[in-house]
Enzyme design. Structure first.
Site, PDB file in Angstrom:
ATOM      1  N   ASP A 107       0.831  -1.200   0.000  1.00 30.09           N
ATOM      2  CA  ASP A 107       0.000   0.000   0.000  1.00 30.09           C
ATOM      3  C   ASP A 107       0.877   1.267   0.000  1.00 30.09           C
ATOM      4  OD1 ASP A 107      -2.789   0.999   0.382  1.00 30.09           O
ATOM      5  OD2 ASP A 107      -1.940   1.871   2.206  1.00 30.09           O
ATOM      6  N   GLU A 125      14.552 -13.815   0.052  1.00 31.44           N
ATOM      7  CA  GLU A 125      14.845 -15.034   0.819  1.00 31.44           C
ATOM      8  C   GLU A 125      13.802 -16.112   0.537  1.00 31.44           C
ATOM      9  OE1 GLU A 125      14.892 -13.921   4.967  1.00 31.44           O
ATOM     10  OE2 GLU A 125      16.311 -12.282   4.571  1.00 31.44           O
TER      11      GLU A 125
END
Ligand code: NOJ
Length: 527
Positions: A213, A262
């Site tokens: 957002d 990751e």
């Protein structure tokens, strides 16, 4: 969902995301508000629609001052939506159907009910608790003027004055949105660390990525200077607006990207209201966001020159940095496309034509729930049901965004059309939507839903869609004609008269042809 290391093209490169506004999609517990159980129960519908992934608007703990974009605990699911267990169940059930799940995260601000903000109010000026937000003394001899002239996106000032713990009028805090959404201070290491923890929390639970957002917010300019010109339009993209698009935001995105990397296969999609192509492209450099929403198509009129311009600029913004283009016609913040294109039968015809154009373009497409049913905005909701903070903050002069958030009609002949087992939906569904329910449209071969299903299937399976790239074909000034390298041609007729179809075999048209010609407000795919 595991991603094989051999998979060199990321899954999202040409994905169709379906945006779920959770309060309005489907209600599983009869309280009139949609929830995660409702999404889980309708996964079969989404699978048959043919979408690759979901973007679920915020479902974290929230007092719902802004429909969930005011997050009180980013690592828990609000009981209204079914709690954490419901999210875990949804992720597993969606993955079983090979549908990926992305969540909406809100890094720019928290809810004023977040434990940090409460602690900040209780602690005094200059405390570490206050340093996580943007508190300042007011201007004027008694500090009764806001620290600068910034307006809130939702109207009124972007600052609210607090009462200090000793009862005296005190400091002001910044909220670019509602007063219940205090802006975080991203220069504070606690804020960075906490967001990284949130990313890992959800990625560890199997989510496939995030919509971020206000991804052009977060960084604030040094000294919080006044705005040169105070503009109070909603989500404007004034590239010189000091509230947004400050250079420091890119370091924040690099840090977020490190965490996401990751988790192989996870994707980040930023909400980036930035007009300038070069500055927009900066957000999707290889070490920042994977994708950013480009809103040009959603903002353009149904005029061929404007549509061509929107497509060209969206491609031009990402090409220099090698990023993937994105396309969307609507979302929970903007008027639905059927209404934007004039409403009624012409509005629906144009929305159908634009859907075919959008789905013919290379890159990622976002479909807002209800677009596949051809729903219009509902602009005559009774005043007393309006919930968008804009309604109150504008002193009841602007109705806000509730009109594009009305719940979906699923079945039956009267409201609430199977949306809820309860008596009422949180916003009333118009009785005229009886012919637009999913059930009704599944029984109509020419329905908007049927068009979306066919188009998504062709897009997914036909080799002509496989290669990226786009070539413009000559047409008349009021048509848009594009060709993909794999051999797909899409022609859209925005003129007032039928036009001859280009060479090729007709694969799909957004409406009936007229004596073999393509009528106005219609698009076609040919191979
Ligand atoms: C953008 C979201 O899409 C909108 O719905 C929300 O009100 C603001 N950000 C504030 O979080």
């Amino acid at each position: 969902m595991t991603v094989s290391p051999a998979e060199s093209t990321p899954w999202w490169k040409s994905a169709v995301f379906y945006q779920v506004y959770p309060r309005s999609f489907a209600d599983s517990d009869g309280d009139g508000v949609g929830d995660l159980g409702g999404i889980r129960e309708r996964l079969g519908y989404l699978e048959q629609l043919g979408v690759d992934a979901l973007w679920i608007c915020p479902v974290m703990r929230s007092p719902m001052a802004d429909g969930g974009y005011d997050v009180a605990d980013p690592r828990d699911i609000d009981p209204l939506f079914g709690g954490l267990a419901a999210m875990e169940e949804l992720i597993a059930a969606a993955h079983e159907r090979r549908i990926r799940v992305t969540m909406d995260l809100v890094p720019n601000h928290t809810s004023s009910e977040h434990a940090w903000f409460r602690a900040a109010l209780a602690a005094g000026p200059g405390s570490p608790e206050r340093a996580r937000y943007i508190f300042r003394d007011g201007r004027g001899a008694d500090g009764s003027e806001p620290p600068n002239n910034w307006p809130s996106i939702f109207r009124g000032p972007a600052w609210t004055r607090i009462v200090e713990p000793d009862g005296r009028p005190g400091q002001w805090y910044l909220h670019i949105f509602a007063a219940e959404q205090p802006d975080l201070n991203w220069e504070n290491p606690d804020v960075v660390a906490d967001f990284e923890q949130t990313l890992r929390f959800w990625l560890d639970r199997g989510v496939d990525g995030f919509r971020i957002d206000v991804a052009h917010g977060m960084a604030k300019p040094p000294g919080l200077p006044d705005m040169a010109k105070v503009d109070t339009k909603m989500l404007v993209h004034d590239d010189h607006d000091p509230r947004f698009n400050n250079p420091g935001v890119h370091d924040i995105h690099r840090r977020i990207r490190k965490v996401i990397d990751e988790y192989p296969g996870a994707v980040s999609i930023g909400e980036v209201w930035v007009d300038d192509n070069v500055r927009f492209g900066e957000y999707v450099r290889p070490d920042e966001l994977h994708l950013a929403f480009n809103f040009r198509l959603a903002e353009t009129s149904f005029e061929a020159a404007d549509i061509r311009d929107a497509v060209e600029n969206s491609l031009a913004a990402v090409a220099p940095v090698g990023a993937t283009p994105t396309w969307t016609l609507s979302n929970h913040d903007i008027e639905r496309e059927v209404t934007r294109y004039g409403g009624g039968a012409p509005g629906v015809a144009r929305a159908r034509a634009m859907a075919l154009l959008e789905l013919a373009l290379p890159g990622v497409v976002f479909v807002y729930n209800g677009a596949e049913l051809g729903l219009p905005n509902v602009d005559d909701l009774p005043d007393e049901v309006l919930q968008d903070p804009v309604w109150e903050r504008s002193g009841h002069t602007e109705r806000g965004r509730d009109g594009c958030r009305v719940p979906l009609p699923w079945s039956g002949t009267a409201p609430p059309f199977g949306f809820t087992g309860g008596e009422q939906s949180w916003l009333p569904i118009p009785a005229e939507w009886a012919d637009r329910t999913v059930e009704a449209q599944l029984a109509q071969p020419g329905s908007v839903l049927a068009l979306y299903r066919t188009a998504l299937e062709l897009r997914r399976t036909r080799p002509e869609f496989a290669a990226d790239g786009l070539e413009w074909l000559d047409g008349n000034a009021d048509t848009v004609t594009v060709r993909r390298p794999g051999g797909l041609t899409c022609v859209l007729n925005a003129s007032n008269a039928p036009i001859a179809l280009p060479e090729g075999e007709l694969l799909l048209a957004s409406g009936p042809l007229a004596d073999g010609a393509l009528p106005p407000d219609t698009a076609a795919w040919l191979v």
